[in-house]
Design an enzyme around this catalytic site. Structure first.
Site, short mmCIF file in Angstrom:
data_model
loop_
_atom_site.label_atom_id
_atom_site.label_comp_id
_atom_site.label_asym_id
_atom_site.label_seq_id
_atom_site.Cartn_x
_atom_site.Cartn_y
_atom_site.Cartn_z
N ASP A 150 0.81 -1.22 0.00
CA ASP A 150 0.00 0.00 0.00
C ASP A 150 0.84 1.27 0.00
OD1 ASP A 150 -2.03 -1.81 0.37
OD2 ASP A 150 -2.91 -0.76 2.09
N ASP A 151 0.18 2.34 -0.40
CA ASP A 151 0.60 3.74 -0.18
C ASP A 151 1.66 4.23 -1.15
OD1 ASP A 151 -1.15 3.50 1.90
OD2 ASP A 151 0.30 3.83 3.50
N HIS A 200 -6.13 3.06 -4.02
CA HIS A 200 -6.03 3.30 -2.57
C HIS A 200 -6.41 4.75 -2.25
CE1 HIS A 200 -5.00 2.10 1.43
NE2 HIS A 200 -3.86 2.73 1.51
N HIS A 234 -5.55 9.36 0.66
CA HIS A 234 -5.48 8.54 1.86
C HIS A 234 -6.29 9.09 3.02
CE1 HIS A 234 -3.67 5.60 4.69
NE2 HIS A 234 -3.38 4.93 3.59
N TYR A 289 -6.80 2.78 5.98
CA TYR A 289 -7.03 2.36 7.37
C TYR A 289 -8.02 1.20 7.47
CZ TYR A 289 -5.32 7.13 7.43
OH TYR A 289 -4.61 8.28 7.16
N HIS A 300 3.57 -2.27 3.23
CA HIS A 300 3.66 -0.90 2.70
C HIS A 300 5.00 -0.72 1.99
CE1 HIS A 300 0.63 -0.64 5.89
NE2 HIS A 300 0.10 0.33 5.17
#
Ligand code: NI
Length: 191
Positions: A5-6, A55, A59, A95, A144
């Site tokens: 992710d991210d 995603h 965020h 989250y 991540h």
């Protein structure tokens, strides 16, 4: 199914090198506002057989946003990816937070059942150990690729899971048919 992710971020290229060397395919949930500056990495993810998922743009916690804001967070990222020729068919809510409105956005929601807390504990050995301890057949593992410590943990994660007999698949390969609005936590757990 390993998920990252991210990103994309400065360590993503190193991760892609590792995954290619091990012939492992993963699922990347990218942040829309990161996509343009590092578009080459997103294109590389898709070209090398990984799944690229949405995603959101920035965020934010979708469960705290109204319908139009939620839709904007997702559609803006979808457009940025589309400009690169990438179609994102899965959404990971930041989250892991979602509500009934999030289920109406038109995409399956991908959660996880293994979380080594790699965002908090920036130690490769700790992260690898937690993944190896907690992964079960059908697991979706949350990682991540923006953290160098996580990228450094991946060789041990892949080697350790291969030694236990696991094979690596993307989330769509793991789950099979996915329905828009359903939240998937592992191959067999969804609601
Ligand atoms: Ni995230």
């Amino acid at each position: 199914a390993l998920t990252f992710d991210d990103g994309p971020g400065p360590s993503t290229g190193t991760l892609l090198d590792t995954l290619a060397a091990q012939n492992v395919h993963a699922t990347f949930f990218v942040i829309g506002r990161n996509v343009q500056a590092l578009s080459g990495l997103v294109k590389r993810e898709a070209a090398e057989g990984h799944v690229v998922g949405n995603h959101t743009w920035s965020h934010r916690d979708l469960s705290r946003l109204g319908a139009s804001e939620q839709s904007g967070e997702v559609s803006r990222t979808a457009e940025a990816l589309k400009a690169l020729g990438v179609s994102a068919t899965v959404l990971r809510p930041p989250y892991g937070a979602f509500n009934a409105t999030t289920r109406t956005l038109g995409l399956p929601l991908v959660l996880w059942d293994v979380d080594p807390a790699d965002w908090r504990d920036r130690d490769a050995a700790t992260v690898a150990s937690r993944v190896l301890t907690n992964t079960r057949p059908g697991s979706i593992v949350l990682l991540h690729d923006i953290h160098p410590s996580t990228v450094a943990a991946v060789p041990a994660i892949v080697a350790g899971l291969k030694a236990k007999g696991y094979t690596f698949v993307t989330v769509p390969q793991l789950v099979g048919t996915m329905r828009a609005g359903t939240a998937y936590f592992s191959r067999t757990s969804h609601r």
